[in-house]
Design a protein around this motif. Structure first.
Motif, PDB file in Angstrom:
ATOM      1  N   VAL A  36       0.812  -1.197   0.225  1.00 29.94           N
ATOM      2  CA  VAL A  36       0.133  -0.003   0.003  1.00 29.94           C
ATOM      3  C   VAL A  36       0.899   1.344  -0.086  1.00 29.94           C
ATOM      4  CG1 VAL A  36      -1.984   1.195   1.122  1.00 29.94           C
ATOM      5  CG2 VAL A  36      -1.653  -1.277   1.389  1.00 29.94           C
ATOM      6  N   CYS A  93       2.938  -1.437   4.162  1.00 25.59           N
ATOM      7  CA  CYS A  93       2.805  -0.156   3.841  1.00 25.59           C
ATOM      8  C   CYS A  93       3.816   0.815   3.826  1.00 25.59           C
ATOM      9  CB  CYS A  93       1.811   0.375   5.103  1.00 25.59           C
ATOM     10  SG  CYS A  93       0.304  -0.483   5.439  1.00 25.59           S
ATOM     11  N   GLY A 103      -3.595   1.069   4.943  1.00 22.35           N
ATOM     12  CA  GLY A 103      -3.208  -0.399   5.033  1.00 22.35           C
ATOM     13  C   GLY A 103      -3.714  -1.222   6.003  1.00 22.35           C
TER      14      GLY A 103
END
Length: 401
Positions: A36, A93, A103
């Motif tokens: 992410v 993340c 995330g």
């Protein structure tokens, strides 16, 4: 008083820490991961290096690079469904606070099979989130070691908090290389947010000797390193600032956050004010408000902010501490006041009444009616001193000059 301190997240810090991401993911039994990020971070060289390290470690990598300035329920719900559909088993993340909150929300929704809105509040889900690795690229929100995620419910114009012991990240990598590309004005925003975390943890009504020790050390190191971290090409200062922001969230994750966050929430949800501006402008005022009832904590906090306390009364130390924060803001280019566009004066009362549910109400805040608040209604907040709607209104007014 019974106190509790819990911090299960593994912290790997220092130059080159990012290079261990593949090994760390394998240690956590990840095989197929969602990475992410946002459009800016995903274009950076260190992001590409992290993806390469994951692939070299044998992991299959899917990506979501669409995070914006806030973590949004719509993104979280969509990606949570994607994680289930693609049978992914980990979330990584790489980004700032909104990326890490997004995330974390995805990891919660993926295993609990219900919308993020229904997971907000304290402990409102029963299944542990997917394994998570956090790589903060600002110093910072501290979300990399936090059980909490703050999300925006776009439909109801609310900022909501959700989390509990089942949503702590499993590991975080603190590498100063991730901060090198940050422009000064961008770096200043999360830095002020992190300073707020340390101060508010220290001023919490549920603080303990453990949280006080970590919070004070975080404030001391943040204040000492922020100028060089933001204004100079100083990797050592960046490294110290990353660790300090992480420590601040370790403290506030256990002692909770205070009035600056509670009062900022309606500004973010209804006026679209970026979170760091809200909490940062409010901090000197809410800090002074709470220190007034914590005489034993005045001098240690002042000294952590590098105030020379010899010969000063407590009241003078409180004012000097607020001035130390304002001087820091001036040096790193952070505003001391809200503009009339950010907080229209004719909406001050409304914002004060909307602050009543506080930060930890979750979706229950949606059923609150601000018109029921009076001057004497108390803002829900774990800070040491109770604050009424009228006192919140007065603080907002002072933030407008």
């Amino acid at each position: 008083m019974i106190t509790s301190f819990y911090m299960p997240t593994r912290i790997v810090a220092g130059q080159g820490a990012l290079g261990t991401i593949g090994t760390l993911a394998r240690d956590l039994k990840m095989t197929r991961v969602l990475v992410v990020s946002d459009p800016v971070i995903s274009a950076q060289g260190f992001h590409s290096e992290a993806l390469a390290a994951l692939s070299e470690a044998g992991l299959a990598v899917s990506r979501f690079d669409g995070c914006g300035i806030d973590a949004r329920c719509s993104h979280i719900d969509e990606q949570g469904e994607r994680v289930r559909r693609e049978e992914l088993d980990g979330v990584i993340c790489i980004g700032g606070g909104s990326v890490m909150c997004t995330g974390k929300g995805i990891a919660i929704v993926a295993t609990n099979r219900k919308p993020m809105r229904d997971c907000t509040g304290v402990g409102q889900f029963d299944t542990k989130a997917l394994p998570m690795i956090m790589v903060p690229t600002t110093a910072g929100s501290g979300s990399e070691v936090s059980q909490w995620t703050i999300v925006k419910d776009e439909e109801r114009h609310l900022k909501l908090l959700g989390g509990g012991p089942l949503s702590f990240p499993d590991a975080t990598l603190l590498d100063p290389a991730t901060l090198r590309s940050l422009p000064m004005h961008v770096a200043a925003l999360p830095a002020v947010d992190a300073l707020t975390h340390g101060v508010e943890a220290y001023l919490s009504g549920i603080a303990s000797p453990l949280t006080d020790a970590v919070a004070l050390a975080a404030v001391r190191h943040q204040h000492a390193s922020l100028r060089a971290s933001i204004n100079a090409d100083d990797d050592r200062a960046r490294e110290e600032n990353l660790m300090a922001s992480c420590m601040a969230n370790v403290a506030c994750g256990n002692a909770r956050l205070g009035h600056a966050h509670a009062l900022s929430l309606p500004l973010e949800g209804h006026l679209d004010l970026p979170h760091p501006y809200g909490v940062g402008v409010l901090l000197p005022h809410t800090m002074a408000f709470n220190l007034a009832v914590l005489p034993a904590k005045v001098k240690p906090l002042a000294e952590a902010l590098d105030v020379e306390t010899v010969g000063l009364t407590r009241a003078e130390m409180i004012e000097a501490s607020a001035e130390a924060i304002r001087a820091l803001y001036a040096d790193i280019g952070f505003p001391e006041m809200f503009t009339p566009e950010q907080l229209p004066r004719d909406r001050v009362r409304e914002m004060a009444t909307r602050a009543v549910p506080g930060l930890y109400a979750g979706i229950a805040a949606a059923s609150y009616d601000p018109s029921t608040a009076t001057d004497h209604t108390v803002i829900a907040c774990p800070s040491a001193r109770r604050m009424t709607v009228r006192q919140a209104e007065e603080i907002f007014e002072r933030c407008l000059g």
